[in-house]
Design an enzyme around this catalytic site. Structure first.
Site, short mmCIF file in Angstrom:
data_model
loop_
_atom_site.label_atom_id
_atom_site.label_comp_id
_atom_site.label_asym_id
_atom_site.label_seq_id
_atom_site.Cartn_x
_atom_site.Cartn_y
_atom_site.Cartn_z
CG HIS A 116 -1.87 -1.10 1.35
ND1 HIS A 116 -2.63 -1.53 0.28
CD2 HIS A 116 -2.24 -1.88 2.40
CE1 HIS A 116 -3.42 -2.52 0.67
NE2 HIS A 116 -3.20 -2.75 1.94
CE1 TYR A 202 -13.17 -4.06 -5.05
CE2 TYR A 202 -15.22 -3.16 -5.90
CZ TYR A 202 -14.54 -4.06 -5.10
OH TYR A 202 -15.25 -4.96 -4.33
CD GLU A 239 -21.44 -16.03 -3.27
OE1 GLU A 239 -21.31 -17.13 -2.68
OE2 GLU A 239 -21.66 -14.96 -2.68
N GLY A 271 -17.71 -7.03 -1.67
CA GLY A 271 -17.30 -6.98 -3.07
C GLY A 271 -18.25 -6.22 -3.96
#
Length: 306
Positions: A116, A202, A239, A271
């Site tokens: 990070h 993302y 999942e 998520g």
């Protein structure tokens, strides 16, 4: 595994920050480990995943590992030793004297490791040996909300947890851990055109993971078969990762050290994108949107976040 004393409560983890060269860090990142990063031996065939906290680090790690094995999840060798699988800048419990960088330094090539660290504190050899760098960021509102859930995950009812108000105030301040989100993201955004840097979001992964994998395939020179692509899409879903991580916890002696921080706080959460709406007040939303508009204006990153 018990938390080290310096991190015994979420509140302590957030408020007992450590300052180093103008950047604030959580108690797991100590000056002697940051000094070691300066002399860390980078290899040209390294793949370094750089992210701001709670921006999809473990999701992207899994994608990259799946790509290395054409989507065959069962072929991935899981390194459960945190000294070889943690953030490059972290100190290691229980005495906090050892550094993750030592474990990574002793690992064989080719290496994938994550950090990070803001761009200015990466190992200096990154700029001379030019290893591949994948940078992943996320809407700061979602990253803030994810951090709030993460730090309070051990016991959501504890009196020593971080309040939402404190998390919001700290996350969007100059004392945010690993630096302010805006400085962190823009630092890597300014290197987006470097041949060895791939800047991803993302939200792109959520919208079209297949396209992101194709971009990674081209960037890394790592061909993926059509069947492999389908396996990657399946196993890199929320999942799919939950199933994989549950199996790791079941089959590996120290599996939870791979799937959870300190073996306690799950890396996989919801998520989702837009989950911030459950925490932000209208005033906080407007304040944050104003910050994004002002700080990202004219950078090009405002196309993604505004």
């Amino acid at each position: 595994m018990a938390l080290p004393k310096i991190l015994m409560t979420p509140l302590a983890a957030l408020t007992q920050a450590v300052e180093y060269e103008g950047v604030w860090f959580p108690p797991l990142v100590l000056p002697h480990c940051l000094e070691k990063v300066k002399t860390f031996e980078v290899r040209e065939d390294d793949l370094i995943l750089t992210t701001y906290p709670k921006c999809g680090t473990h999701w992207m790690k899994e994608v990259l590992r799946l790509m290395q094995h054409d989507g065959h999840v069962e072929k991935i060798k899981r390194e459960t030793d945190p000294s070889k699988n943690g953030d490059l800048s972290f100190a290691l419990p229980p005495d906090m004297k050892r550094c993750v960088s030592d474990g990574i330094a002793a690992s064989p090539s080719p290496r994938i490791y994550a950090t990070h660290l803001p761009v200015q504190l990466l190992p200096p050899q990154v700029w001379t040996k030019k290893p591949k760098i994948v940078y992943l960021t996320r809407d700061p509102k979602d990253a803030c909300s994810s951090m709030y859930r993460f730090v309070n995950a051990i016991d959501p009812t504890s009196k020593n947890n971080v309040t939402w108000e404190l998390m919001y105030k700290t996350f969007f301040s100059e004392k945010a851990h690993f630096g302010n989100w805006f400085d962190h993201a823009l630092g890597f955004w300014n290197h987006r055109d470097d041949d060895n840097v791939l800047f991803l979001t993302y939200e792109e992964m959520k919208t079209d993971l297949r396209s992101v994998v194709r971009r990674l395939e081209k960037f890394l020179g790592l061909p993926i078969t059509s069947e492999g692509m389908e396996r990657i899409i399946e196993h890199a879903s929320v999942e799919g990762m939950k199933k994989t991580f549950a199996k790791i916890e079941e089959e590996y002696e120290n599996g939870k050290m791979y799937t959870r921080a300190f073996g306690l706080m799950p890396f996989i959460q919801k998520g989702v994108s837009g989950g911030w709406k459950a925490n932000f007040t209208d005033e906080q939303r407007d304040e944050c949107n104003k910050m994004m508009k002002e700080k990202l204006a004219g950078t090009g990153l405002d196309v993604h976040y505004h």
